[in-house]
Design an enzyme around this catalytic site. Sequence first.
Site, PDB file in Angstrom:
ATOM      1  N   LYS A  23      38.557  23.172  22.112  1.00 38.03           N
ATOM      2  CA  LYS A  23      37.272  22.610  22.550  1.00 38.03           C
ATOM      3  C   LYS A  23      37.122  21.226  21.948  1.00 38.03           C
ATOM      4  O   LYS A  23      37.195  21.071  20.735  1.00 38.03           O
ATOM      5  CB  LYS A  23      36.111  23.492  22.117  1.00 38.03           C
ATOM      6  CG  LYS A  23      34.780  22.927  22.598  1.00 38.03           C
ATOM      7  CD  LYS A  23      33.514  23.751  22.366  1.00 38.03           C
ATOM      8  CE  LYS A  23      33.546  24.912  21.499  1.00 38.03           C
ATOM      9  NZ  LYS A  23      32.248  25.587  21.338  1.00 38.03           N
ATOM     10  N   CYS A  42      34.473  10.529  32.177  1.00 36.73           N
ATOM     11  CA  CYS A  42      35.479  10.882  33.177  1.00 36.73           C
ATOM     12  C   CYS A  42      36.665  11.627  32.562  1.00 36.73           C
ATOM     13  O   CYS A  42      37.526  12.096  33.283  1.00 36.73           O
ATOM     14  CB  CYS A  42      35.974   9.637  33.911  1.00 36.73           C
ATOM     15  SG  CYS A  42      37.126   8.598  32.978  1.00 36.73           S
TER      16      CYS A  42
END
Length: 75
Positions: A23, A42
């Site tokens: 993560k 992005c």
Amino acid sequence: FCPKAREGGPRRVNHVVQLSNPKVVDAIDVEDIADQAAFCRCWKSKNWPYCDGTHATHNKQHGDNVGPVIVKKKK
Ligand code: FES
């Protein structure tokens, strides 16, 4: 490109940043930001977590419209 998508599996958003990390979490102290900072949304920046402009190439190639979030200090 997401190899899992070709296999019919779930699609990833992140193909670049800390791929071995389960993560990705970043913390930036506001005091360390000068007047403003642009953070990547992005997931393609080579300067993660900051925007390096790579979103423009992504948008052109994929017809997308992603861009950074800009954090500014109040004056
Ligand atoms: Fe990702 Fe700019 S490089 S938003």
